[in-house]
Every structure is written in structure tokens, then in C-alpha cells.
Design an enzyme around this catalytic site. Structure first.
Site, PDB file in Angstrom:
ATOM      1  N   CYS A 282       0.896  -1.163   0.000  1.00 12.48           N
ATOM      2  CA  CYS A 282       0.000   0.000   0.000  1.00 12.48           C
ATOM      3  C   CYS A 282       0.929   1.206   0.000  1.00 12.48           C
ATOM      4  CB  CYS A 282      -0.890  -0.019   1.246  1.00 12.48           C
ATOM      5  SG  CYS A 282      -1.816   1.529   1.428  1.00 12.48           S
TER       6      CYS A 282
ATOM      7  N   GLN B 214      -3.121  11.509  14.912  1.00  6.13           N
ATOM      8  CA  GLN B 214      -3.167  11.816  13.480  1.00  6.13           C
ATOM      9  C   GLN B 214      -2.460  10.727  12.681  1.00  6.13           C
ATOM     10  OE1 GLN B 214      -4.675  14.230  11.825  1.00  6.13           O
ATOM     11  NE2 GLN B 214      -5.497  15.214  13.649  1.00  6.13           N
TER      12      GLN B 214
ATOM     13  N   GLU C 130     -12.435  14.898  27.366  1.00 12.00           N
ATOM     14  CA  GLU C 130     -12.353  13.754  26.458  1.00 12.00           C
ATOM     15  C   GLU C 130     -13.247  12.644  27.014  1.00 12.00           C
ATOM     16  OE1 GLU C 130     -10.785  12.583  23.531  1.00 12.00           O
ATOM     17  OE2 GLU C 130     -11.669  10.675  24.125  1.00 12.00           O
TER      18      GLU C 130
ATOM     19  N   ASP D  35     -11.760  19.717  18.512  1.00 13.58           N
ATOM     20  CA  ASP D  35     -11.240  18.820  17.470  1.00 13.58           C
ATOM     21  C   ASP D  35     -12.126  17.570  17.457  1.00 13.58           C
ATOM     22  OD1 ASP D  35      -9.761  17.436  15.622  1.00 13.58           O
ATOM     23  OD2 ASP D  35      -8.048  17.085  16.939  1.00 13.58           O
TER      24      ASP D  35
ATOM     25  N   CYS E 172     -11.946  17.473  10.315  1.00  9.89           N
ATOM     26  CA  CYS E 172     -11.473  16.571   9.261  1.00  9.89           C
ATOM     27  C   CYS E 172     -12.557  16.339   8.209  1.00  9.89           C
ATOM     28  CB  CYS E 172     -10.976  15.255   9.848  1.00  9.89           C
ATOM     29  SG  CYS E 172     -12.235  14.334  10.717  1.00  9.89           S
TER      30      CYS E 172
HETATM   31  C1  LIG Z   1     -10.269  13.811  16.160  1.00  6.56           C
HETATM   32  S1  LIG Z   1      -9.858  13.146  17.730  1.00  6.56           S
HETATM   33  C2  LIG Z   1      -8.908  14.494  18.381  1.00  6.56           C
HETATM   34  C3  LIG Z   1      -7.923  14.174  19.469  1.00  6.56           C
HETATM   35  C4  LIG Z   1      -6.845  15.205  19.762  1.00  6.56           C
HETATM   36  N1  LIG Z   1      -7.303  16.565  19.670  1.00  6.56           N
HETATM   37  C5  LIG Z   1      -5.637  15.003  18.850  1.00  6.56           C
HETATM   38  O1  LIG Z   1      -5.447  15.777  17.914  1.00  6.56           O
HETATM   39  O2  LIG Z   1      -4.868  14.053  19.079  1.00  6.56           O
HETATM   40  C6  LIG Z   1     -11.389  13.239  18.541  1.00  6.56           C
HETATM   41  C7  LIG Z   1     -11.391  12.794  19.997  1.00  6.56           C
HETATM   42  O3  LIG Z   1     -12.693  13.058  20.527  1.00  6.56           O
HETATM   43  C8  LIG Z   1     -13.087  11.999  21.372  1.00  6.56           C
HETATM   44  N2  LIG Z   1     -14.556  12.050  21.374  1.00  6.56           N
HETATM   45  C9  LIG Z   1     -15.408  11.602  20.424  1.00  6.56           C
HETATM   46  N3  LIG Z   1     -16.672  11.927  20.739  1.00  6.56           N
HETATM   47  C10 LIG Z   1     -16.618  12.608  21.913  1.00  6.56           C
HETATM   48  C11 LIG Z   1     -17.588  13.231  22.743  1.00  6.56           C
HETATM   49  N4  LIG Z   1     -18.875  13.231  22.417  1.00  6.56           N
HETATM   50  N5  LIG Z   1     -17.166  13.833  23.854  1.00  6.56           N
HETATM   51  C12 LIG Z   1     -15.865  13.871  24.195  1.00  6.56           C
HETATM   52  N6  LIG Z   1     -14.895  13.304  23.447  1.00  6.56           N
HETATM   53  C13 LIG Z   1     -15.263  12.680  22.314  1.00  6.56           C
HETATM   54  C14 LIG Z   1     -12.466  10.760  20.764  1.00  6.56           C
HETATM   55  O4  LIG Z   1     -12.281   9.755  21.749  1.00  6.56           O
HETATM   56  C15 LIG Z   1     -11.121  11.318  20.224  1.00  6.56           C
HETATM   57  O5  LIG Z   1     -10.114  11.198  21.200  1.00  6.56           O
END
Ligand SMILES: C[S@@+](CC[C@H](N)C(=O)[O-])C[C@H]1O[C@@H](n2cnc3c(N)ncnc32)[C@H](O)[C@@H]1O
Length: 441
Positions: free
Chosen positions: A189, A270, A323, A371, A398
Site C-alpha cells: 500500500c 493523526q 475527552e 477537534d 477533518c
Molecule cells: C479527532 S480526535 C482528536 C484528538 C486530539 N485533539 C488530537 O489531535 O490528538 C477526537 C477525539 O474526541 C473523542 N470524542 C469523540 N466523541 C466525543 C464526545 N462526544 N465527547 C468527548 N470526546 C469525544 C475521541 O475519543 C477522540 O479522542
């Protein structure tokens, strides 16, 4: 309500299978015809028209004339098709570097047939289209007209440091065909970093449904075998010639923003090797946090943005990372251990939970960083965020469609888009990462 670490809640009903949708299409599946390809659309295809119907065409480029074969026709208004012959090629068309991509083959990538610069232009067009149509921004807004999708270091191949490969009934690893459960067997890949691709694709995985693989910043490869329902069954770590069983919840070491981070083996990080660095720089730059300020880092994962902003607010400031996932919270606590101004709260970010958290916090945040996962924060959470009166809201997205919807919600609650950056954190695919700054209007 969010709580300090220790008692996370889970949302009921997640993962329920969707009911089969009735087939209401025009019976075009398998038909071939010639089309003039129109603009790019969100989702890795372009828009064409034929006999009054919309055709979403993959493997084509705007401005081309192609012969398409209809692959799916289930809806009255549109069908899906692959470009199977190019009659007039666009200047951005190139030979696909991956021998497994193309019509009817591996569905992992969308833009293998497009130059890297061309891919970024397509992604900028998609972001503009989503933010005008769903976000109701003016198409003449200089933030949109001047938008460029920025490349990350390393080029368009071998950037993927985490991946999930599917496994067929014979134990052969690969990736799924587009919109299909069929597994296309792969020897390589080319978007996955070499050690990760080799660790999974050089062997058979009898009885497995999928294999997760991740390479950390020290080059250690971790593979996790999943059963057919997606549950992890065993983990192995390959480092310096060793191949040893490991705890499924083992942590991986990552480096970003000039410091080391611990991430749960199955936790979010990421996928592009350079993305965390680029996003930390973008978020800290746009947030411009000052000494004494309070920062809220929502959907904090292992604490990446909160940890990067903590030095700016100093000892007199406060950073609160929120989180939902217990293991990510544990990693965040370890990562933020040396920063007394930073705390980790475990809980769901939803309108009710966030309102409760803000009441409990006492301090109104000066800066909110969000995020969320692909679905975005949503209008209700966006309105609660706007209700804080924060001087800056930095939204990492994203999916430009989710961002577009939340731009409209934030605008309705008194916040205007003040800056926008976009990064090609997923070359060869249709995905794009945006970082948007909102300020009180
Ligand atoms: C896109 S990741 C971002 C993580 C971090 N900002 C990073 O860049 O490494 C989204 C995060 O949101 C958490 N998450 C998803 N839904 C959530 C919710 N309703 N409340 C709190 N956290 C949530 C997931 O477990 C994940 O760790």
C-alpha cells in the site's frame, strides 16, 4: 456532565446496523455512456449529467470527457459511476503510482490519478463549496478565494503511520473495494509507511477480520489482530528485530510540537506522520493564548492541543482538556503531568454535558479549541461554545461538510470566521483537514 477523571459514560445504541435501503434508481447499473465531467464534489468524485440525471463519477477530473460505467443506481436523482475510458484528459491527470488503484480495484484512495498539486486544488474547491453551501459564507470572501490546501512534509506517498487492513476469508490482507465488502488482496500500500505495510501485508492472518497497524516515532511497529466483529484479539510489537506479544492497551510514543506524547495503542493520533506537528503549529498560532488565560480543549484525545497551549497561559492560567474515552484520558494525564495549569476531565461533549462542565468550571474560557470526530461538534454544541463568549474559538475539522454546518451554527450565535487554513493530511484520498478561527462578530 463532564467529570474529573474516573467515571466516563458511553452513548447507548452506537454501532446498530442500518436497515437496507430500497432500490429506487433508474436501473442504469452496468450501462456505459460518454459524459463531460463537471466540478469536483465532496466525497472523492466529480459531478456529470446524463439524460437529466446527476452522475457522481470517480476516477475522473473536472473538464475531462470520459466514458463511464454505472456502478450503483439506487436513488431517483443520481447514480454513481467509474470513468473507464478517458477521451480528453485534464492537465492534472497522471499515471497512478499505486498498481492496485483504479476503477473496480482498491477503494482506499480517490485521487491516485491526479498530480499532488491538482489534488490540493480539488480539496480547496471542496472546502470552498461546503463552506458556501452549508456554511452560508459569501463565495467572494477572501478567506475562501485565497484558500490554499497546504502540503505536509514527505510527499504524497508513505505518509500513513496508522492503518486498518481488511482480511479475507482465506486470511489474505488487503483493503476493501469502493462501497463494497470485497477485500482486494495487496502486496503493498504505497501511502502506508513501509514498515507498517510490510508488517501486515507480508503474511497471512487466518481467522482475522482486520489488522490495525501503527508505527510510533521510534519506529516501533504494533499490529493488532481484530476478529470479524472488530474486537481486538491479540497485539504484537515489532521493534529492533523483535516480534513479541504485547498488552492490547500498550502505549505508543509520538513526537509533536517539540515534545514527546504517549498515546494508547488503539487511541486517536493523526495518521499522517507530520500532521500532529502541523496542526499544533496552526492551533497555537491561531489561538494566540496569553498568560493567565483559560483554555478549553474539547475532544482532547491524549491532550495534544491542551498540552501545546499550556506553556502560553503559564502558571497563572488554566487549561481544561475534555475527552470521553477513559484510556485517552489516562494518556492525557500522563502527558500533562508536568503542567500544573492543565487538568483532564472525562465526559461527553454534548450540549448538556458542556453546559454542566462550564457551570462547574466557574471560569469563562478565553479560548476554546474543538477537534471533534468526523461528524463534527454539531449545532447544539457549537451554540454552547458560542455562549461562553470566548475571544477565540479554534475548530479543527477533518470533514469540511461538518465544518460548514457548524460555521452556520456559530454565525447564528454571533461568531464569524476570522481565519482558515487547510492541510493535505491525507494525500491521494479526498480527505482534508481544516483549522478555522472564529471570533465574536
Ligand atoms: C479527532 S480526535 C482528536 C484528538 C486530539 N485533539 C488530537 O489531535 O490528538 C477526537 C477525539 O474526541 C473523542 N470524542 C469523540 N466523541 C466525543 C464526545 N462526544 N465527547 C468527548 N470526546 C469525544 C475521541 O475519543 C477522540 O479522542
Amino acid at each position: 456532565m463532564a467529570e474529573r477523571r474516573g467515571s466516563g459514560r458511553r452513548r447507548p445504541g452506537a454501532g446498530r446496523p442500518r436497515a437496507e435501503r430500497p432500490d429506487r434508481g433508474g436501473g442504469w447499473t452496468g450501462r456505459e455512456f460518454e459524459v463531460a465531467v463537471g466540478p469536483v464534489a465532496h466525497g472523492g468524485h466529480c459531478v456529470a449529467r446524463h439524460e437529466g440525471r446527476v452522475v457522481f463519477v470517480r476516477h475522473a477530473l473536472p473538464g475531462e470527457r470520459v466514458v463511464v460505467r454505472v456502478t450503483e443506481d439506487r436513488q431517483p436523482g443520481y447514480c454513481r459511476a467509474d470513468a473507464v475510458e478517458v477521451l480528453e484528459a485534464a492537465p492534472d491527470r497522471v499515471e497512478r503510482p499505486c498498481p492496485y488503484s483504479g476503477p473496480g480495484r482498491c477503494g482506499g484512495c480517490d485521487w491516485q490519478h491526479v498530480s499532488w498539486e491538482g489534488q490540493r486544488r480539488l480539496k480547496a474547491d471542496v472546502v470552498r463549496e461546503q463552506l458556501t453551501r452549508l456554511g452560508r459564507l459569501d463565495a467572494a470572501d477572501p478567506l475562501l478565494t485565497g484558500l490554499e490546501v497546504e502540503p505536509l512534509p514527505g510527499g504524497p506517498l508513505r505518509w500513513r503511520s496508522r492503518a486498518r487492513f481488511a482480511v479475507d476469508r482465506a486470511g489474505v490482507p488487503g483493503l476493501r473495494r469502493h462501497r463494497s465488502h470485497d477485500v482486494v488482496a495487496l502486496d503493498d500500500c504505497p501511502i502506508t509507511v513501509e514498515p507498517a505495510a510490510r508488517a501486515v501485508l507480508d503474511r497471512r492472518w487466518p481467522g482475522a477480520g482486520a489488522v490495525d497497524v501503527a508505527v510510533d516515532s521510534a519506529g516501533t511497529v504494533t499490529t493488532t489482530r481484530l476478529d470479524r466483529r472488530g474486537a481486538p484479539t491479540s497485539t504484537r510489537v515489532l521493534a529492533a528485530g523483535q516480534d513479541v506479544p504485547a498488552e492490547p492497551a500498550g502505549r505508543a510514543g509520538r513526537r509533536a510540537g517539540g515534545r514527546d506524547w504517549e498515546v494508547e495503542g488503539t487511541g486517536f493520533w493523526q495518521v499522517h506522520e507530520s500532521a500532529a506537528d502541523a496542526l499544533v503549529a496552526a492551533v497555537t498560532g491561531l489561538a494566540a493564548a496569553r498568560p493567565g488565560e483559560t483554555v478549553l480543549d474539547l475532544y482532547a484525545g491524549a491532550g495534544l492541543f491542551g498540552g501545546a497551549l499550556a506553556p502560553s497561559v503559564g502558571d497563572s492560567g488554566r487549561v481544561v482538556c475534555v475527552e470521553a474515552d477513559a484510556e485517552a484520558c489516562a494518556a492525557a494525564e500522563a502527558n500533562l503531568g508536568g503542567l500544573p495549569q492543565a487538568e483532564v476531565w472525562q465526559g461527553e461533549v454534548d450540549a448538556e454535558g458542556l453546559t454542566g462542565l462550564l457551570e462547574e468550571l466557574g471560569d469563562a474560557p478565553d479560548v476554546v479549541v474543538l477537534d471533534p470526530p468526523r461528524a463534527g461538534a454539531g449545532p447544539a454544541v457549537s451554540r454552547v461554545v458560542a455562549g461562553t463568549g470566548a475571544r477565540a474559538v479554534v475548530y479543527v475539522a477533518c470533514d469540511p461538510a461538518s465544518l460548514g454546518r457548524d460555521v452556520a451554527a456559530l454565525a447564528g450565535a454571533g461568531y464569524r470566521l476570522a481565519a482558515l487554513r487547510a492541510f493535505d493530511a491525507f494525500p491521494m484520498t479526498a480527505h482534508v483537514e481544516c483549522v478555522a478561527l472564529f471570533e465574536p462578530a
